[in-house]
Design an enzyme around this catalytic site. Sequence first.
Site, PDB file in Angstrom:
ATOM      1  N   CYS A  99       0.857  -1.197   0.000  1.00 51.74           N
ATOM      2  CA  CYS A  99       0.000   0.000   0.000  1.00 51.74           C
ATOM      3  C   CYS A  99       0.889   1.241   0.000  1.00 51.74           C
ATOM      4  CB  CYS A  99      -0.940  -0.006   1.202  1.00 51.74           C
ATOM      5  SG  CYS A  99      -1.830  -1.561   1.459  1.00 51.74           S
ATOM      6  N   ALA A 100       1.846   1.272  -0.937  1.00 54.30           N
ATOM      7  CA  ALA A 100       2.989   2.177  -0.857  1.00 54.30           C
ATOM      8  C   ALA A 100       2.715   3.608  -1.300  1.00 54.30           C
ATOM      9  CB  ALA A 100       4.139   1.609  -1.694  1.00 54.30           C
ATOM     10  N   ALA A 101       1.790   3.826  -2.218  1.00 55.94           N
ATOM     11  CA  ALA A 101       1.582   5.175  -2.742  1.00 55.94           C
ATOM     12  C   ALA A 101       1.081   6.117  -1.633  1.00 55.94           C
ATOM     13  CB  ALA A 101       0.560   5.124  -3.881  1.00 55.94           C
ATOM     14  N   GLY A 114       6.186   8.340   0.119  1.00 57.69           N
ATOM     15  CA  GLY A 114       7.106   8.962   1.072  1.00 57.69           C
ATOM     16  C   GLY A 114       7.936   7.941   1.830  1.00 57.69           C
ATOM     17  N   ASP A 128      -2.886  -6.665  -5.638  1.00 61.48           N
ATOM     18  CA  ASP A 128      -3.654  -6.672  -4.394  1.00 61.48           C
ATOM     19  C   ASP A 128      -2.785  -7.298  -3.305  1.00 61.48           C
ATOM     20  OD1 ASP A 128      -5.379  -7.137  -2.279  1.00 61.48           O
ATOM     21  OD2 ASP A 128      -7.059  -7.721  -3.559  1.00 61.48           O
ATOM     22  N   CYS A 153      -2.470   5.974   9.843  1.00 58.13           N
ATOM     23  CA  CYS A 153      -2.597   7.382  10.245  1.00 58.13           C
ATOM     24  C   CYS A 153      -3.970   7.588  10.888  1.00 58.13           C
ATOM     25  CB  CYS A 153      -2.386   8.313   9.065  1.00 58.13           C
ATOM     26  SG  CYS A 153      -3.461   8.008   7.646  1.00 58.13           S
TER      27      CYS A 153
END
Length: 426
Positions: A242-244, A247, A289, A358
């Site tokens: 889930c890198a996008a 950062g 996925d 987050c």
Amino acid sequence: MNAQSANPRAAAVQLLKRVLQKHQLLEEVLDPTLKGLTPRDRALARAIVSTTIRHLGIIDTLIEMMLDRPLPEKAVDVRHIVRIGITQILYLKIPSHAAVHDTVKLVPDGSKHKGLVNALLRRIDREGEDMLQTIDIPRRNTPDWLWTAWEDQYGAETARKIALAHLDEAALDISVKGSPENWAERLEAEILPTGSLRRKSGGSPADLPGFEAGEWWVQDSSAALPAMLFGDIEGKLILDLCAAPGGKTAQLVTAGAHVTALDRSKSRIKRLEENLQRLKLSATLVVADAEIYTPPETPDGILLDAPCSSTGTLRRHPDVAYLKSAADVEKLGALQARLLDAASRQLKPGGILVYSVCSLQGAEGEQQIAALLARDQSLERRGIEPNEIGGATELITSDGDLRCLPFHLGGMDGFYAARLVKITSG
């Protein structure tokens, strides 16, 4: 474009409608809604709508205090107009004659509400500051579902401190590729204990020194912490799930890791690729996925920055408080659990799994990891030490996890992270 659609105050009303009625993210509707406005008017419309949403609970309380009976449900545009008028007078400190006159003009001629809007805004101009003194601002500015969850998890005093922190706009936090000391001077920024740089918000980051050259990227100080929990990763293979927008990927690459960055969205991977190109960094990019992905080579470490309710980002995205609900937290919690199980399967014995969200919600953080450890005996927690995060002991929980709150270190996104080690191949 007609005069009304070119009006920044009318644009602010349209933005409120799209966010609060159509449940669209403010960030996604700003540009199309403000298209055609001058830069000055775009800035005004953006300031009005973002400030209105940041203080929405307080503003609506003021409206309730002034009305003998509630506005009809059909008069939702009138409510939005009053909201932006109050914002201009009380929060943006726009001269009252301009704020009142130009806002009342948004009410169609002949409307029975035109006089009411004028009267309400003139009363706010006279009495608004005094009225604010009678309101429990943190409580009235926080939706019930969030306040209840925060009180249950953190206690009443901390819940109040969280809500107060959300009244302030976030600063600009920066991660650098090179020396923080050199860039702190060039960017007129302070160095936080955790190594991030911080400067006051305002202006476009792209206009600052070093941006076009790819020397740094914008990243909240709390968001920069999870990638630091792997320790020395020089030459190691790290899978960033889930890198996008990238950062954390940039941090891992800068630290010397061989990074595979995965996201299920082609458009988000494209954005990640563009960000890495600007930074002159490279990683293996995969559209897949994360729940069913099998890496061709078992990674030494996995970073799972999972999809979440984003309630830790309310200083930057106050609309989240009104776009998400307790039901969303429950639904996302199920997804997070599946992603954690998948990450555990993908990790080699001795490998490190860092999980982060987050979110301020315990159901997405502490409770999620407790449930994982209860069902997966192949993992164990490896507690975080203060020296790994610049000595910021207040960010470490009694279990050794990371828990950032919006008032920590002068203001940061709410974040949770846990570090786990694969102790068996089970």
